[in-house]
Design a protein around this motif. Structure first.
Motif, short mmCIF file in Angstrom:
data_model
loop_
_atom_site.label_atom_id
_atom_site.label_comp_id
_atom_site.label_asym_id
_atom_site.label_seq_id
_atom_site.Cartn_x
_atom_site.Cartn_y
_atom_site.Cartn_z
N GLY B 103 0.81 -1.22 0.00
CA GLY B 103 0.00 0.00 0.00
C GLY B 103 0.84 1.27 0.00
O GLY B 103 1.89 1.35 -0.64
N THR B 104 0.38 2.23 0.80
CA THR B 104 1.12 3.50 0.87
C THR B 104 2.18 3.41 1.96
O THR B 104 2.18 2.50 2.78
N ALA B 105 3.05 4.41 1.97
CA ALA B 105 4.09 4.49 3.00
C ALA B 105 3.45 4.51 4.39
O ALA B 105 3.98 3.95 5.34
N LYS B 106 2.28 5.13 4.48
CA LYS B 106 1.60 5.23 5.76
C LYS B 106 1.14 3.84 6.24
O LYS B 106 1.31 3.48 7.41
N ASP B 107 0.57 3.05 5.32
CA ASP B 107 0.13 1.69 5.67
C ASP B 107 1.32 0.86 6.16
O ASP B 107 1.23 0.12 7.15
N THR B 108 2.42 0.97 5.46
CA THR B 108 3.59 0.14 5.78
C THR B 108 4.25 0.62 7.07
O THR B 108 4.71 -0.19 7.88
N ASN B 109 4.26 1.93 7.29
CA ASN B 109 4.81 2.47 8.54
C ASN B 109 4.07 1.87 9.74
O ASN B 109 4.69 1.50 10.75
N ARG B 110 2.76 1.73 9.58
CA ARG B 110 1.95 1.14 10.67
C ARG B 110 2.38 -0.31 10.89
O ARG B 110 2.53 -0.76 12.02
N ARG B 111 2.61 -1.08 9.82
CA ARG B 111 3.03 -2.47 9.95
C ARG B 111 4.42 -2.57 10.61
O ARG B 111 4.67 -3.44 11.44
N TYR B 112 5.32 -1.65 10.27
CA TYR B 112 6.66 -1.68 10.87
C TYR B 112 6.57 -1.48 12.37
O TYR B 112 7.24 -2.16 13.16
N LYS B 113 5.73 -0.53 12.77
CA LYS B 113 5.60 -0.27 14.20
C LYS B 113 5.00 -1.48 14.92
O LYS B 113 5.41 -1.81 16.04
N PHE B 114 4.07 -2.15 14.25
CA PHE B 114 3.48 -3.38 14.80
C PHE B 114 4.57 -4.44 15.00
O PHE B 114 4.67 -5.07 16.06
N ALA B 142 2.61 2.24 -14.39
CA ALA B 142 2.40 1.82 -13.00
C ALA B 142 0.95 1.41 -12.74
O ALA B 142 0.64 0.82 -11.70
N ARG B 143 0.08 1.69 -13.68
CA ARG B 143 -1.35 1.50 -13.45
C ARG B 143 -1.68 0.07 -13.00
O ARG B 143 -1.24 -0.89 -13.60
N GLY B 144 -2.44 -0.02 -11.93
CA GLY B 144 -2.86 -1.33 -11.43
C GLY B 144 -1.82 -2.01 -10.55
O GLY B 144 -2.09 -3.06 -9.97
N GLU B 145 -0.64 -1.43 -10.45
CA GLU B 145 0.44 -2.12 -9.72
C GLU B 145 0.90 -1.36 -8.47
O GLU B 145 1.78 -1.81 -7.76
N VAL B 146 0.31 -0.18 -8.25
CA VAL B 146 0.79 0.67 -7.16
C VAL B 146 0.44 0.07 -5.79
O VAL B 146 -0.73 -0.19 -5.50
N GLY B 147 1.45 -0.15 -4.99
CA GLY B 147 1.24 -0.65 -3.63
C GLY B 147 0.76 -2.08 -3.54
O GLY B 147 0.39 -2.55 -2.47
N ILE B 495 -5.58 -4.92 -0.59
CA ILE B 495 -4.95 -3.61 -0.80
C ILE B 495 -6.04 -2.66 -1.29
O ILE B 495 -6.74 -2.94 -2.26
N ASP B 496 -6.15 -1.53 -0.61
CA ASP B 496 -7.16 -0.55 -0.95
C ASP B 496 -6.81 0.09 -2.30
O ASP B 496 -5.72 0.62 -2.47
N PRO B 497 -7.73 0.02 -3.27
CA PRO B 497 -7.40 0.61 -4.59
C PRO B 497 -7.18 2.12 -4.53
O PRO B 497 -6.70 2.72 -5.49
N LYS B 498 -7.50 2.72 -3.39
CA LYS B 498 -7.28 4.16 -3.22
C LYS B 498 -5.78 4.54 -3.23
O LYS B 498 -5.43 5.71 -3.38
N VAL B 499 -4.92 3.55 -3.01
CA VAL B 499 -3.47 3.79 -2.94
C VAL B 499 -2.98 4.62 -4.13
O VAL B 499 -2.21 5.56 -3.97
N GLU B 500 -3.48 4.23 -5.32
CA GLU B 500 -3.03 4.91 -6.54
C GLU B 500 -3.37 6.41 -6.48
O GLU B 500 -2.53 7.25 -6.82
N ASP B 501 -4.60 6.71 -6.05
CA ASP B 501 -5.02 8.12 -5.97
C ASP B 501 -4.24 8.87 -4.89
O ASP B 501 -3.84 10.01 -5.09
N ASP B 502 -4.05 8.23 -3.75
CA ASP B 502 -3.28 8.86 -2.66
C ASP B 502 -1.89 9.25 -3.16
O ASP B 502 -1.41 10.34 -2.90
#
Lengths: 139, 571
Positions: B103-114, B142-147, B495-502
């Motif tokens: 996903g996004t850097a934010k999603d992964t940051n949360r996983r790292y802290k976990f 990149a379409r369809g492959e982001v995150g 994976i939330d498809p919103k990742v691409e827009d974010d």
């Protein structure tokens, strides 16, 4: 005699994990099919272009990158637009069950998961191509 | 147990007696085998995961040429067969490092802290395919492959988010990035700076192993020659500015996942390692300046003893070649330090809970083989990216091996096993035979261009698949002990498809706020450095990163200058 079944094995998208695609290509070749392998990093346009040029019966996409919901429909759309709607489009990779259901609703063939045997795949392709050829004759 | 000196004396006494006792042992063995061969055998193939026929029984006869001092030595001492640290896990356990990103850097940051909260001791970043192939999240390819199969990182802003609240002077980070490694490395250095951490205090690894990309994983961008030039620029830059960083993680993992045998993994990986050493020397670096920062990354597959022997052989081969062939003088240059990941390709989508058990065995062999860090796969990886629950079990598996099995108490506990020692020897010899073949083909790059390794691996993969289909090899739950009409009832990470827009939003914001002229100039500086090998690319890239040039923009310049590599499709 009918011509050999001609299959295009393709790796769409940016992913380079080609073990599956190459093993499938070798297995279909050994089952007596004519196999063309696109190589890596193909766009849907490139794949459909090749499919047209070599006039295939079957297109098989191998996707492990999670981009299946974008790449399968894109290839399907281009095949239809280029008068190749009767080509069997199917594939394999890491694809969740509910995505498979959705893709099949769009007219995409069977999607094989990890652990599929060559025999299952070969039988499926033969049956589908025979069915399509028979209905084309009737039509 | 006596002092080291006693052991040596005992060795001498045993070898003095060898001729007589060996002769009679061989005769006894032959007689015993005759009896045993008359017994009915189970209907099975007694082959390793690599397809090698296993010996029936090993005896001192199988290790009669073994010389303790020459071939094994003590842990932390040449030739390091028994381990690279003198006190191994008594001093410090391996680093528990779960490869993770989505996903996004934010999603992964949360996983790292976990993961850090659950006792993980290092970070390991998985990037998405666009990042790996040098495209920004908002580029059409990149379409369809982001995150989707890793975290999307296109700019410094993304990297800052990824490590938000994680002090880079407190953790070590491994980044699985190859063709664009120079850029992600620069992102990391810049994030460190923004946190007030000097590059001299950063610890971690960039994979940066382009040779195995051509051989196995196929995430290449540029042709081999400019790719190797980028790598030597990184080695030169890091020795002065990021001295505690591992500049290349020479990887067998992907070679094995692509279907190689254990020996192929060992041989091709070390051959790649030697090629980097030769490239460094050719670029005018002193071998002892960069060799201590080379590290390795191996797979841990299911054949327990074959894997342990592989790690032991790897250390011995590397030490011998570095000392004798490349003339390295520092013991640190002789050490083969390695990370291990359990074999993803050994897991099944059928009865996925069984994967927990497979992974546990693999983790144990990595530890008995003396790994420096370890990733254990999650049970659900044949179905999608790991859920929190699955990754926690995977991490707990390592903690169990560390604290409950006793495996970490004794260093190299399988040394002296007739089987493991003879297997270690055999693997070393077979790897040497591959080195010769590769040399005859004109070296690693020439062999890649001829498709040699790719074909060897492809053939091995196909053979393995045929063995499973013919049931010459049993895979539990797949071709035997199958649950008919099995339904899989474990959760799958979505994976939330919103990742691409974010990501598109973040990139738009960055492009609007940055100084366009500074970016343009920085990119032109990169272009100039591409054309002139006398200019190190790294400082230019680091500067471009800081004025917020994006990954895709920098790689585009490099594509224009270096060209793109195309592989001939073979199967």
């Amino acid at each position: 005699m009918e011509r050999k079944i001609r299959v295009l094995v393709a790796k769409p998208g940016l992913d380079g994990h080609d073990r599956g695609a190459r093993v499938v290509a070798a297995a279909l070749r050994d089952a007596g099919m004519e196999v063309i392998y696109t190589g890596l990093h193909q766009t849907p346009e490139m794949i459909v272009q090749t499919a047209l040029q070599v006039d295939v019966d079957v297109v098989g996409l191998s996707i492990h990158s999670g981009a299946h919901m974008t790449l399968f429909p894109a290839v399907k759309k281009l095949l239809d637009e280029n008068g190749m709607g009767d080509v069997l489009l199917h594939g394999g990779g890491i694809i969740p069950e509910e995505d498979i259901t959705e893709l099949q609703k769009m007219g995409i063939g069977h999607l094989f998961g990890p652990g599929t045997s060559s025999k299952e795949l070969v039988d499926y392709i033969r049956e589908e191509v025979e069915r399509k050829r028979a209905s084309a004759k009737k039509g | 147990m006596g002092k080291p000196g006693d052991t040596t004396r005992k060795e001498v006494r045993v070898s003095a007696q060898k001729p007589q006792s060996m002769k009679s042992l061989a005769a006894q063995y032959a007689k015993w085998r005759e009896k045993v061969d008359a017994l009915p055998a189970r209907d099975a193939q007694f082959i390793s995961v690599s397809g090698v026929e296993a010996p029936f029984l090993c005896t001192p006869e199988d290790v009669k040429d073994l010389d303790y001092e020459r071939d094994l030595g003590f842990p932390g001492e040449y030739p390091f067969t028994r381990g690279v640290r003198s006190n191994m896990y008594r001093g410090r356990l391996w680093t528990m490092r779960q490869f993770s990103g989505f996903g996004t850097a934010k999603d992964t940051n949360r996983r790292y802290k976990f993961l850090l909260e659950k006792g993980q001791t290092g970070l390991s970043v998985a990037f998405d395919m666009p990042t790996i192939m040098g495209y920004d999240s908002d580029q059409s390819r990149a379409r369809g492959e982001v995150g989707r199969c890793g975290v999307a990182i296109s700019c410094l802003e993304n990297m800052k988010t990824l490590f938000d609240g994680i002090p880079l002077n407190k953790v070590s980070t491994s980044m699985t990035i190859n063709a664009p490694a120079s850029i992600l490395f620069a992102f990391y250095i810049a994030v460190g700076e923004s946190q007030g951490v000097s590059s001299h205090n950063l610890t971690g690894t960039i994979q940066n192993d382009i040779l195995k990309e051509y051989i196995a994983q196929k995430s290449f961008i540029f042709p081999p020659t400019p790719s190797i030039r980028i790598i030597t620029d990184i080695m030169r830059f890091a020795k002065d500015h990021v001295p505690r960083w591992n500049t290349i993680s020479i990887s067998g993992y992907h070679i094995r996942e692509a279907g190689s045998t254990a020996v192929q993994e060992l041989a091709f990986t070390l051959a790649d390692g030697f090629a980097y050493v030769e490239a460094g020397i050719k670029a005018g670096l002193d071998v002892d300046e960069f060799a201590p920062r080379l590290s390795f990354f191996f797979n841990s597959h299911l054949d327990f003893f074959e894997e342990i022997a592989k790690y032991r052989a790897a250390r011995r081969i590397w030490a011998r070649h570095m000392k004798k062939k490349y003339g390295a003088k520092k013991p640190e240059s002789w050490l083969l330090r390695f990370h291990t990941q359990t074999a993803g390709c050994s897991l099944t989508a059928q009865q996925p809970e069984n994967n927990i058990v497979r992974t546990a065995f693999q983790a144990l062999s990595a530890v008995l083989g003396g790994t420096q860090s370890l990733h254990t796969n999650s049970m659900d990886e044949t179905l999608g990216l790991p859920t929190e629950k699955a990754v926690k079990i995977a991490l707990r598996t390592q903690q169990l091996v560390a604290h409950e099995t006793g495996a970490a108490n004794v260093i190299d506990p399988l040394a002296g096993s007739y089987y493991v020692e003879s297997l270690t020897d055999r693997m070393e010899q077979e790897a040497e035979a591959y080195f010769e073949k590769i040399d005859k083909l004109g070296g690693v790059v020439a062999a890649i261009e001829k498709g040699f390794m790719q074909r060897e691996i492809g053939d091995a993969a196909y053979k393995y698949q045929r063995q499973i289909e013919k049931k010459e090899r049993i895979v539990v739950g797949l071709n035997e002990f199958v649950d008919e009409n099995e339904t899989i009832d474990i959760d799958i990470l979505k994976i939330d498809p919103k990742v691409e827009d974010d990501q598109a939003g973040t990139l738009k914001m960055v492009r609007e706020r940055r100084d366009g002229v500074a970016v343009k100039n920085a990119l032109e500086d990169i272009r100039t450095a591409c054309r002139d090998e006398g200019i190190n690319l790294m400082p230019k890239i680091l500067h471009a990163v800081k004025v917020e040039a994006t990954l895709g923009e920098m790689i585009q310049v490099m594509r224009e200058e270096f060209g793109e590599y195309r592989e001939p499709p073979i199967f």
